[in-house]
Design a protein around this motif. Structure first.
Motif, short mmCIF file in Angstrom:
data_model
loop_
_atom_site.label_atom_id
_atom_site.label_comp_id
_atom_site.label_asym_id
_atom_site.label_seq_id
_atom_site.Cartn_x
_atom_site.Cartn_y
_atom_site.Cartn_z
N ILE A 258 0.85 -1.19 0.00
CA ILE A 258 0.00 0.00 0.00
C ILE A 258 0.89 1.24 0.00
CG2 ILE A 258 -1.69 1.31 1.34
CD1 ILE A 258 -2.84 -1.41 2.26
N GLU A 259 0.79 2.00 -1.09
CA GLU A 259 1.55 3.25 -1.22
C GLU A 259 0.71 4.39 -0.69
OE1 GLU A 259 4.58 3.50 -2.23
OE2 GLU A 259 4.96 1.65 -3.33
N SER A 260 1.30 5.42 -0.20
CA SER A 260 2.70 5.60 0.12
C SER A 260 2.86 5.35 1.60
CB SER A 260 3.12 7.04 -0.18
OG SER A 260 2.85 7.38 -1.50
N PRO A 261 4.08 5.19 2.07
CA PRO A 261 4.26 5.06 3.51
C PRO A 261 3.90 6.36 4.23
CG PRO A 261 6.39 5.21 2.38
CD PRO A 261 5.34 5.11 1.32
N LEU A 262 3.48 6.25 5.47
CA LEU A 262 3.17 7.45 6.25
C LEU A 262 4.40 7.87 7.06
CD1 LEU A 262 1.18 9.57 7.35
CD2 LEU A 262 0.60 7.94 9.15
N LEU A 263 4.86 9.08 6.82
CA LEU A 263 6.03 9.60 7.53
C LEU A 263 5.62 10.78 8.40
CD1 LEU A 263 8.54 9.56 4.56
CD2 LEU A 263 8.67 8.15 6.60
N ILE A 264 6.07 10.78 9.65
CA ILE A 264 5.82 11.92 10.55
C ILE A 264 7.15 12.37 11.14
CG2 ILE A 264 4.69 12.68 12.68
CD1 ILE A 264 2.40 11.87 11.12
N LYS A 265 7.39 13.67 11.08
CA LYS A 265 8.66 14.20 11.59
C LYS A 265 8.64 14.19 13.13
CE LYS A 265 11.97 17.39 9.80
NZ LYS A 265 12.28 18.48 8.90
N TYR A 266 9.63 13.53 13.70
CA TYR A 266 9.78 13.40 15.15
C TYR A 266 8.47 12.94 15.81
CZ TYR A 266 14.37 15.39 14.41
OH TYR A 266 15.64 15.60 13.97
N THR A 267 8.05 13.59 16.90
CA THR A 267 6.87 13.10 17.64
C THR A 267 5.59 13.66 17.01
OG1 THR A 267 8.23 13.15 19.62
CG2 THR A 267 5.85 12.93 19.93
N PRO A 268 4.61 12.79 16.73
CA PRO A 268 3.39 13.31 16.10
C PRO A 268 2.58 14.20 17.04
CG PRO A 268 3.16 10.97 16.64
CD PRO A 268 4.58 11.33 16.92
N ASP A 269 2.07 15.30 16.50
CA ASP A 269 1.12 16.12 17.26
C ASP A 269 -0.28 15.55 17.02
OD1 ASP A 269 0.54 16.85 14.67
OD2 ASP A 269 1.27 18.92 14.86
N GLN A 270 -1.32 16.25 17.46
CA GLN A 270 -2.68 15.73 17.30
C GLN A 270 -3.03 15.50 15.83
OE1 GLN A 270 -4.75 14.38 19.43
NE2 GLN A 270 -3.15 14.72 20.96
N ALA A 271 -2.59 16.44 14.98
CA ALA A 271 -2.87 16.29 13.54
C ALA A 271 -2.14 15.07 12.99
CB ALA A 271 -2.46 17.55 12.80
N GLY A 272 -0.93 14.85 13.48
CA GLY A 272 -0.15 13.68 13.04
C GLY A 272 -0.82 12.38 13.47
N LEU A 273 -1.32 12.38 14.69
CA LEU A 273 -2.01 11.17 15.19
C LEU A 273 -3.27 10.90 14.38
CD1 LEU A 273 -1.58 11.54 19.05
CD2 LEU A 273 -0.40 9.95 17.51
N GLU A 274 -3.94 11.97 13.98
CA GLU A 274 -5.14 11.80 13.16
C GLU A 274 -4.76 11.20 11.79
OE1 GLU A 274 -8.15 11.77 14.12
OE2 GLU A 274 -8.87 11.39 12.08
N LYS A 275 -3.61 11.63 11.26
CA LYS A 275 -3.13 11.04 10.00
C LYS A 275 -2.89 9.54 10.16
CE LYS A 275 -0.77 14.89 7.79
NZ LYS A 275 0.53 15.53 7.57
N CYS A 276 -2.36 9.18 11.31
CA CYS A 276 -2.12 7.75 11.59
C CYS A 276 -3.44 6.99 11.64
CB CYS A 276 -1.38 7.57 12.92
SG CYS A 276 0.27 8.26 12.93
N ARG A 277 -4.43 7.55 12.33
CA ARG A 277 -5.76 6.88 12.41
C ARG A 277 -6.33 6.70 11.02
NH1 ARG A 277 -6.64 10.94 16.22
NH2 ARG A 277 -5.95 10.24 18.26
N GLN A 278 -6.22 7.75 10.21
CA GLN A 278 -6.75 7.71 8.85
C GLN A 278 -5.99 6.65 8.02
OE1 GLN A 278 -9.47 9.37 8.14
NE2 GLN A 278 -9.51 8.48 6.09
N PHE A 279 -4.70 6.61 8.21
CA PHE A 279 -3.84 5.64 7.51
C PHE A 279 -4.29 4.22 7.84
CE2 PHE A 279 0.37 3.32 7.49
CZ PHE A 279 0.60 3.42 6.12
N GLY A 280 -4.48 3.96 9.14
CA GLY A 280 -4.92 2.62 9.56
C GLY A 280 -6.29 2.28 9.00
N LYS A 281 -7.17 3.27 9.01
CA LYS A 281 -8.54 3.05 8.50
C LYS A 281 -8.49 2.71 7.01
CE LYS A 281 -13.04 5.28 8.55
NZ LYS A 281 -13.46 6.45 7.81
#
Ligand SMILES: Cc1cc2nc3c(=O)[nH]c(=O)nc-3n(C[C@H](O)[C@H](O)[C@H](O)COP(=O)(O)O)c2cc1C
Length: 130
Positions: free
Chosen positions: A97-120
């Motif tokens: 599944i393209e593309s990989p999800l990259l987050i710079k250093y520690t994810p903030d709330q928006a980053g965590l939401e991207k992760c949730r969306q990625f998993g979904k």
């Protein structure tokens, strides 16, 4: 990142998720999708992840046709998740599944939401196929 990705993946009905910090090559076979979280150190993936794939290859573990995805925290170059996807695709003939999800250093709330969306999205792809 892993917990948020797992949370997003679990939000899709019909999908069960196991969040694992350690897994044997044999256990990989039990899953329809393998989502790897990995940081980039020295422009590379971590040794334990390389060893997992090496061991799976040596043992002729078949992962063909399973979904593969990768995400990771990084500082400035972030190669590791893409390297993982290349191995999944080229060595194990996984459906990557393209593309990989990259987050710079520690994810903030928006980053965590991207992760949730990625998993979904991974779960939705999985459910479309099965
Ligand atoms: C020794 C060292 C080497 C690193 N090398 C890289 C690198 O080559 N490329 C990059 O993007 N980030 C690099 N980083 C930054 C890490 O990827 C970043 O700090 C990441 O958030 C680490 O995730 P973790 O805390 O989950 O291990 C490096 C960090 C350290 C301490």
């Amino acid at each position: 990142m892993a917990e948020a990705t797992a949370e997003g993946a679990r939000s899709v009905q019909g999908v069960t998720v196991e969040l694992k910090y350690y897994i044997t090559p044999e256990e990989l076979v039990d899953f329809d999708a393998v989502v790897v979280g990995i940081p980039t150190y020295h422009h590379d993936m971590t040794v334990d992840m390389k060893n997992l794939f090496e061991a799976a290859a040596v043992k002729n573990i078949s992962l063909k046709g399973k979904f593969g995805a990768a995400f990771g925290s990084y500082g400035w170059s972030g190669e590791a998740p893409r390297l993982v996807l290349e191995i999944m695709k080229n060595k194990f003939e996984m459906d990557v599944i393209e593309s990989p999800l990259l987050i710079k250093y520690t994810p903030d709330q928006a980053g965590l939401e991207k992760c949730r969306q990625f998993g979904k999205e991974i779960s939705e792809r999985l459910m479309l196929q099965t």
